[in-house]
Design a protein around this motif. Structure first.
Motif, PDB file in Angstrom:
ATOM      1  N   THR A  79       0.840  -1.200   0.000  1.00 36.29           N
ATOM      2  CA  THR A  79       0.000   0.000   0.000  1.00 36.29           C
ATOM      3  C   THR A  79       0.871   1.245   0.000  1.00 36.29           C
ATOM      4  N   TYR A  82       2.378   1.671  -3.409  1.00 31.91           N
ATOM      5  CA  TYR A  82       1.365   2.134  -4.360  1.00 31.91           C
ATOM      6  C   TYR A  82       1.241   3.656  -4.307  1.00 31.91           C
ATOM      7  N   PHE A  83       1.120   4.193  -3.104  1.00 33.67           N
ATOM      8  CA  PHE A  83       0.962   5.642  -2.964  1.00 33.67           C
ATOM      9  C   PHE A  83       2.244   6.394  -3.323  1.00 33.67           C
ATOM     10  N   GLN A  84       3.403   5.790  -3.040  1.00 35.34           N
ATOM     11  CA  GLN A  84       4.662   6.422  -3.438  1.00 35.34           C
ATOM     12  C   GLN A  84       4.762   6.509  -4.957  1.00 35.34           C
ATOM     13  N   LYS A  85       4.407   5.419  -5.642  1.00 34.36           N
ATOM     14  CA  LYS A  85       4.438   5.411  -7.110  1.00 34.36           C
ATOM     15  C   LYS A  85       3.434   6.409  -7.679  1.00 34.36           C
ATOM     16  N   LYS A  86       2.264   6.456  -7.061  1.00 34.20           N
ATOM     17  CA  LYS A  86       1.231   7.383  -7.519  1.00 34.20           C
ATOM     18  C   LYS A  86       1.721   8.827  -7.383  1.00 34.20           C
ATOM     19  N   GLU A  87       2.333   9.144  -6.262  1.00 38.04           N
ATOM     20  CA  GLU A  87       2.863  10.497  -6.043  1.00 38.04           C
ATOM     21  C   GLU A  87       4.004  10.805  -7.009  1.00 38.04           C
ATOM     22  N   ASN A  89       4.443   9.509 -10.019  1.00 37.83           N
ATOM     23  CA  ASN A  89       3.835   9.719 -11.339  1.00 37.83           C
ATOM     24  C   ASN A  89       3.167  11.087 -11.427  1.00 37.83           C
ATOM     25  N   ARG A  90       2.516  11.488 -10.364  1.00 38.30           N
ATOM     26  CA  ARG A  90       1.865  12.795 -10.339  1.00 38.30           C
ATOM     27  C   ARG A  90       2.923  13.906 -10.491  1.00 38.30           C
ATOM     28  N   ASN A  93       4.231  13.849 -14.078  1.00 40.82           N
ATOM     29  CA  ASN A  93       3.243  14.428 -14.996  1.00 40.82           C
ATOM     30  C   ASN A  93       3.173  15.937 -14.843  1.00 40.82           C
TER      31      ASN A  93
END
Length: 100
Positions: A79, A82-87, A89-90, A93
């Motif tokens: 978990t 997941y949030f580290q990767k999401k951040e 990527n954000r 971007n």
């Protein structure tokens, strides 16, 4: 007991006289992944847990009793990743958007 998942796995492995490569074979994983698991850097999948319990003839509650309360109540590493990767990527971007 008062162990992390990785330390509990290593304790069981040593008690049963298994080498890392032998336990990795039991769990059907690469020995490098097992090293990361025993260092608490990676999580076990559900299937790995079942294989582990079967190999050491343990019930899930027996394995859970080896773990500390802190370990049983911590956030799942997958978990967190997941949030580290999401951040990440954000941020990437956002950087790409600003570069345009």
């Amino acid at each position: 007991m008062n162990l992390t998942v990785g330390k509990a796995i290593n304790k069981l492995r040593l008690q049963h006289g298994l080498r890392m490569i032998d336990l990795a074979e039991v769990l059907n994983i690469n020995p490098n992944l097992l090293t990361k698991i025993t260092r608490d850097e990676r999580e076990l999948s559900f299937l790995m847990v079942l294989r582990l319990l079967n190999r050491f003839d343990l019930a899930i509650d027996e394995f859970a009793n080896m773990l500390s309360d802190k370990e049983l109540n911590r956030t799942d590493l997958s978990t967190i990743r997941y949030f580290q990767k999401k951040e990440l990527n954000r941020a990437r971007n956002k950087g790409n958007f600003e570069d345009k």
